[in-house]
Design an enzyme around this catalytic site. Structure first.
Site, mmCIF file in Angstrom:
data_model
loop_
_atom_site.group_PDB
_atom_site.id
_atom_site.type_symbol
_atom_site.label_atom_id
_atom_site.label_comp_id
_atom_site.label_asym_id
_atom_site.label_seq_id
_atom_site.Cartn_x
_atom_site.Cartn_y
_atom_site.Cartn_z
ATOM 1 N N TYR A 136 0.881 -1.176 0.000
ATOM 2 C CA TYR A 136 0.000 0.000 0.000
ATOM 3 C C TYR A 136 0.911 1.216 0.000
ATOM 4 C CZ TYR A 136 -4.132 2.665 1.553
ATOM 5 O OH TYR A 136 -5.172 3.557 1.646
ATOM 6 N N ARG A 189 -5.302 10.145 -11.300
ATOM 7 C CA ARG A 189 -4.654 10.861 -10.193
ATOM 8 C C ARG A 189 -4.259 9.817 -9.160
ATOM 9 N NH1 ARG A 189 -5.098 10.322 -5.254
ATOM 10 N NH2 ARG A 189 -7.015 11.274 -4.575
ATOM 11 N N LYS A 207 -5.356 -1.585 -2.669
ATOM 12 C CA LYS A 207 -6.541 -1.349 -1.834
ATOM 13 C C LYS A 207 -7.236 -2.687 -1.546
ATOM 14 C CE LYS A 207 -6.637 3.240 -1.638
ATOM 15 N NZ LYS A 207 -6.840 4.120 -0.488
ATOM 16 N N GLU A 278 -11.594 4.844 -7.011
ATOM 17 C CA GLU A 278 -10.324 5.207 -6.390
ATOM 18 C C GLU A 278 -9.459 6.029 -7.337
ATOM 19 O OE1 GLU A 278 -9.627 4.110 -3.141
ATOM 20 O OE2 GLU A 278 -8.048 5.612 -3.340
ATOM 21 N N ASP A 279 -8.938 7.107 -6.836
ATOM 22 C CA ASP A 279 -7.943 7.912 -7.540
ATOM 23 C C ASP A 279 -8.368 8.341 -8.947
ATOM 24 O OD1 ASP A 279 -6.647 7.680 -5.183
ATOM 25 O OD2 ASP A 279 -4.825 6.773 -5.966
ATOM 26 N N ASP A 301 -13.703 6.476 -2.415
ATOM 27 C CA ASP A 301 -12.844 6.410 -1.235
ATOM 28 C C ASP A 301 -12.130 7.732 -0.974
ATOM 29 O OD1 ASP A 301 -11.286 5.240 0.805
ATOM 30 O OD2 ASP A 301 -9.688 4.824 -0.629
ATOM 31 N N ASP A 302 -11.662 8.383 -2.027
ATOM 32 C CA ASP A 302 -10.897 9.626 -1.839
ATOM 33 C C ASP A 302 -11.776 10.751 -1.306
ATOM 34 O OD1 ASP A 302 -8.239 8.844 -2.950
ATOM 35 O OD2 ASP A 302 -9.558 8.318 -4.603
ATOM 36 N N ASN A 457 -0.147 11.769 -0.148
ATOM 37 C CA ASN A 457 0.645 10.557 -0.376
ATOM 38 C C ASN A 457 1.326 10.622 -1.731
ATOM 39 O OD1 ASN A 457 -0.338 9.229 2.001
ATOM 40 N ND2 ASN A 457 -2.274 8.943 0.940
HETATM 41 N N1 LIG Z 1 -4.460 10.402 3.623
HETATM 42 C C1 LIG Z 1 -5.473 9.995 2.908
HETATM 43 O O1 LIG Z 1 -6.228 9.116 3.321
HETATM 44 C C2 LIG Z 1 -5.714 10.589 1.551
HETATM 45 C C3 LIG Z 1 -6.920 10.326 0.909
HETATM 46 C C4 LIG Z 1 -7.173 10.883 -0.346
HETATM 47 C C5 LIG Z 1 -6.210 11.658 -0.956
HETATM 48 N N2 LIG Z 1 -5.022 11.862 -0.315
HETATM 49 C C6 LIG Z 1 -3.976 12.659 -0.939
HETATM 50 O O2 LIG Z 1 -4.452 13.957 -1.157
HETATM 51 C C7 LIG Z 1 -3.760 14.531 -2.255
HETATM 52 C C8 LIG Z 1 -4.748 15.296 -3.099
HETATM 53 O O3 LIG Z 1 -5.724 14.465 -3.646
HETATM 54 P P1 LIG Z 1 -6.899 15.090 -4.546
HETATM 55 O O4 LIG Z 1 -7.656 14.006 -5.167
HETATM 56 O O5 LIG Z 1 -7.672 16.059 -3.772
HETATM 57 O O6 LIG Z 1 -5.989 15.785 -5.650
HETATM 58 P P2 LIG Z 1 -6.254 17.024 -6.604
HETATM 59 O O7 LIG Z 1 -5.140 17.081 -7.553
HETATM 60 O O8 LIG Z 1 -7.625 16.949 -7.107
HETATM 61 O O9 LIG Z 1 -6.205 18.299 -5.637
HETATM 62 C C9 LIG Z 1 -5.076 18.946 -5.232
HETATM 63 C C10 LIG Z 1 -5.470 20.294 -4.688
HETATM 64 O O10 LIG Z 1 -4.309 20.895 -4.126
HETATM 65 C C11 LIG Z 1 -4.219 22.225 -4.584
HETATM 66 N N3 LIG Z 1 -2.832 22.692 -4.585
HETATM 67 C C12 LIG Z 1 -1.865 22.483 -5.508
HETATM 68 N N4 LIG Z 1 -0.762 23.187 -5.199
HETATM 69 C C13 LIG Z 1 -1.018 23.821 -4.038
HETATM 70 C C14 LIG Z 1 -0.284 24.699 -3.231
HETATM 71 N N5 LIG Z 1 0.942 25.053 -3.556
HETATM 72 N N6 LIG Z 1 -0.860 25.185 -2.106
HETATM 73 C C15 LIG Z 1 -2.115 24.823 -1.757
HETATM 74 N N7 LIG Z 1 -2.861 23.995 -2.505
HETATM 75 C C16 LIG Z 1 -2.322 23.495 -3.621
HETATM 76 C C17 LIG Z 1 -4.822 22.204 -5.968
HETATM 77 O O11 LIG Z 1 -5.212 23.500 -6.382
HETATM 78 C C18 LIG Z 1 -5.995 21.281 -5.734
HETATM 79 O O12 LIG Z 1 -7.074 21.995 -5.196
HETATM 80 C C19 LIG Z 1 -3.025 13.403 -2.939
HETATM 81 O O13 LIG Z 1 -1.659 13.465 -2.619
HETATM 82 C C20 LIG Z 1 -3.592 12.149 -2.303
HETATM 83 O O14 LIG Z 1 -2.625 11.130 -2.178
HETATM 84 C C21 LIG Z 1 -4.770 11.346 0.920
HETATM 85 O O1 LIG Z 2 -4.165 5.440 -1.178
HETATM 86 C C1 LIG Z 2 -3.929 6.015 -0.119
HETATM 87 O O2 LIG Z 2 -2.945 5.743 0.581
HETATM 88 C C2 LIG Z 2 -4.853 7.069 0.410
HETATM 89 C C3 LIG Z 2 -5.658 7.766 -0.607
HETATM 90 O O3 LIG Z 2 -6.621 6.949 -1.185
HETATM 91 C C4 LIG Z 2 -4.845 8.490 -1.634
HETATM 92 O O4 LIG Z 2 -5.302 8.569 -2.769
HETATM 93 O O5 LIG Z 2 -3.783 8.983 -1.290
HETATM 94 MG MG LIG Z 3 -6.903 7.261 -3.204
#
Ligand SMILES: NC(=O)c1ccc[n+]([C@@H]2O[C@H](COP(=O)([O-])OP(=O)(O)OC[C@H]3O[C@@H](n4cnc5c(N)ncnc54)[C@H](O)[C@@H]3O)[C@@H](O)[C@H]2O)c1
Ligand SMILES: O=C(O)C[C@H](O)C(=O)O
Ligand SMILES: [Mg+2]
Length: 616
Positions: A136, A189, A207, A278-279, A301-302, A457
């Site tokens: 993962y 993504r 996943k 997912e993603d 999930d996201d 991540n």
């Molecule tokens: N921890 C978790 O469980 C979890 C879950 C889902 C997603 N994520 C992580 O979240 C991240 C984003 O996912 P997403 O689907 O929303 O992506 P996305 O690309 O749709 O969104 C990214 C956002 O960040 C903004 N951004 C870019 N540069 C920036 C900056 N310099 N300052 C502030 N904001 C900025 C963008 O404008 C956009 O709104 C990914 O890295 C993903 O791995 C983590």
């Molecule tokens: O996949 C993960 O580790 C969490 C989340 O779904 C992500 O997209 O980052």
């Molecule tokens: Mg994800």
């Protein structure tokens, strides 16, 4: 079975317990498993293969004599032999999970996955804390990036833009009669790594590994899926070794037609399947969720899993300040990132605050003033041109932020300086965004214990490392990250505790609870119940010590709890239609503890069943 259930309530407690403890699925327990193949075909089938653990009688029965070395090994000894190989790499390991050896470990585990699924999951479950970061995040990100080179045997199904009109028949190419859980991605993504096209299949596989390991979904009934509509990653488009369609991504109605056809095909063959999206890039994630969520058993999930995990973390942060939960609506929260994940968290946090404030329109309106949202263009205000409609509800009023000494597009550092937030939460995919300056600015927080959620991540995309957060702000903070960091030794006898704030604490339980309740859809209430269960899982003492999420070693237990909460909510909302021997009416009669037991007894465990051959 259904008949029997009708009488369970009046039976003796002993018999009642026996009935509750019976797995309702077909192949588990001590009953033999019927197979329709023999000889080498069995050894090459990871679902049935036991390798050197086949007993002598089974070797006779299944024509395996002579095809295996003669020493019959116990499953434990078999694993010991495998672990010697895997551990050899650790001798040279240096920097924890993002170590280059991680990829080598993934290869060894993946080969085992291909040869013997039962043994693979036994290894994974027994060592989940160590190997979750391999199968993962963060290693799975590296795997997706290098998928062309790593690809050996296919796993899962691929539906491409070229398959339009064919999906309904293609879906029958999958050998399993029953599929409980699909994780699907279009690769647009992957984590914070951007568009990885067809290589994103790795995330669906990772996943589902957690679905098996944490939720005990039977591995024969999971299906990773890639919808390949092309890629906009120019490097991949030019790479002759790329495995996917070498065309730009379909968009608009053409794109929707492919995803619609996929959904129709899988739900036609497996009407009770649950599909986890997912993603998908934000542009589509929220739209597809709205399009399908009231007709199909699906969730994103996201958007939804992440929102629940963040809510649990935010409530944990309030408890960690020694304050009552009812103080949550007073928290000032700065969110960096307004993509699918950020918007999901913002909507859910606002709703949670509104519920605490009286659950009416006034409360809902006033709750939004607790959030400051910063994206790639800085602070989002009503002065933003072409504002994304999903972010609009959180755009700050210009007059109001003027009073706060801020403006449209203000930098994250400025926002943190002026707002002095209780919480700084990152879902931006930008590694290092919580720079030294931003963290220094957080020193001005009005909270007694500020919280930092660097949720992006994989590890290199985390907004800051644990070391950075603790070294600048000291140990009186709460820290959580999407990918794991080791605890930080602060050198003064204090340890900075690192929480992993990842949707892995929710999605397996959401899926399992939906499956075992037979809920027609995944409702907001079911998601809320899942988040609330996670939020209350940690003890007061743990929370006061800065531990707001469980360690991964407890993931099977927390998943059982989350699933039970989801089942209960589905029953209360009258959405539960039952599962196998447990029909809707019987579900309604179960007490909270009985639901827990029902969930536990339906979780698959990696034990070899006895195999018996029968002609088809
Ligand atoms: N921890 C978790 O469980 C979890 C879950 C889902 C997603 N994520 C992580 O979240 C991240 C984003 O996912 P997403 O689907 O929303 O992506 P996305 O690309 O749709 O969104 C990214 C956002 O960040 C903004 N951004 C870019 N540069 C920036 C900056 N310099 N300052 C502030 N904001 C900025 C963008 O404008 C956009 O709104 C990914 O890295 C993903 O791995 C983590
Ligand atoms: O996949 C993960 O580790 C969490 C989340 O779904 C992500 O997209 O980052
Ligand atoms: Mg994800």
């Amino acid at each position: 079975m259904a008949m029997l259930w009708k009488h369970v309530r009046v039976l003796s407690p002993l018999l009642r317990r026996y009935l509750l403890s019976r797995p309702f699925t077909t192949t588990e327990g001590h009953r033999p498993t019927i197979v329709h193949k023999r000889s080498l075909d069995i050894l090459h089938d990871p679902w049935f293969n036991k390798g050197t653990a086949f007993s002598m009688t089974e070797r006779d029965r299944l024509d395996l004599r002579g095809l295996l070395p003669p020493n019959v090994m116990s499953p434990n000894l078999q694993i010991e032999r495998f672990m010697v190989d895997l551990k050899r790499l650790e001798v040279q390991a240096r920097d924890g999970p993002s170590d280059p050896n991680a990829l080598a470990k993934w290869r060894i585990l993946n080969r085992l996955h291909d040869r013997n699924e039962t043994m693979y999951y036994k290894v994974l479950i027994a060592n989940i804390e160590e190997y979750a970061p391999i199968v993962y995040t963060p290693t799975v990100g590296l795997v997706c990036q290098n998928y062309s080179g790593l690809f050996r045997r296919p796993r899962g199904m691929y539906f491409s833009a070229e398959d339009r009109g064919e999906m309904m028949s293609m879906v029958y190419n999958w050998p399993a009669e029953q599929v409980d859980m699909i994780v699907v991605t279009d690769g647009s993504r992957i984590l914070g790594l951007g568009d990885l096209g067809v290589q994103g299949i790795g995330i669906a596989i990772g996943k589902l590994d957690l679905y098996v390991a944490a939720a005990g979904i039977n591995p024969q009934r999971v299906l990773p899926v890639m919808i390949d509509v092309g890629t906009n990653n120019e490097k991949l488009l030019e790479d002759p070794l790329y495995l996917g369609l070498q065309q730009h991504r379909l968009d608009g109605d053409d794109y929707l037609a492919v995803v619609d056809e996929f959904m129709e095909a899988v739900f036609t063959r497996w009407p009770n399947v649950i599909v986890q999206f997912e993603d998908f890039q934000s542009k589509w994630a929220l739209k597809l969720l709205q399009r399908y969520r009231s007709t199909y058993r699906m969730f994103n999930d996201d958007v939804q899993g992440t929102a629940g995990v963040a809510i649990a973390g935010l409530l944990g942060a309030v408890r960690a300040q020694g304050r009552p939960l009812i103080d949550f609506p007073k928290q000032k929260i700065v969110v960096a990132g307004a993509g699918s994940a950020g918007i999901g968290v913002l909507n859910a946090a606002r709703k949670t605050m509104a519920r605490m404030l009286g659950n009416n329109e006034v409360a809902f309106q006033s709750a939004k003033s607790q959030f400051w949202v910063v994206d790639a263009k800085g602070l989002i205000t009503e002065g933003r041109e072409n504002i994304d409609p999903d972010a609009l509800p959180f755009a700050r009023k210009l007059k109001e932020i003027d009073r706060q000494g801020l403006r449209e597009g203000a930098s994250l550092e400025e926002v943190v300086k002026q707002v002095k937030p209780d919480v700084l939460l990152g879902l931006s995919a930008v590694g290092g965004l919580f720079s030294k300056e931003v963290l220094e600015a957080l020193k001005g927080s009005t909270s007694t214990r500020p919280a930092i959620f660097a949720m992006s991540n994989p590890t290199k995309n985390a907004e800051c490392t644990a070391e950075e957060a603790f070294s600048i702000l000291g140990d009186n903070i709460i820290f959580a990250s999407g990918s794991p960091f080791s605890n930080v030794d602060l050198g003064n006898g204090h340890i900075g505790h690192c929480n992993q704030g990842n949707n892995m604490y929710l999605f397996p339980g959401i899926g399992l609870g939906t499956l075992l309740s037979g809920a027609r859809i995944v409702s907001d209430g079911m998601l809320q119940a899942a988040a609330e269960r996670l939020a209350t899982y940690m003890s007061e003492e743990e929370v006061l010590n800065g531990i707001i999420f469980p360690s991964t070693s407890r993931i099977r237990d927390i998943t059982k709890e989350v699933a039970a909460a989801v089942v209960q909510e589905a029953v209360e909302e009258d959405l539960a239609e039952g599962y196998h021997g447990m029909d809707a009416r019987e579900l309604q009669k179960l007490s909270e503890d009985e639901i827990r037991e029902y969930v536990k007894n339906n979780m698959w465990s990696p034990d070899y069943p006895t195999l018996v051959y029968k002609k088809e």
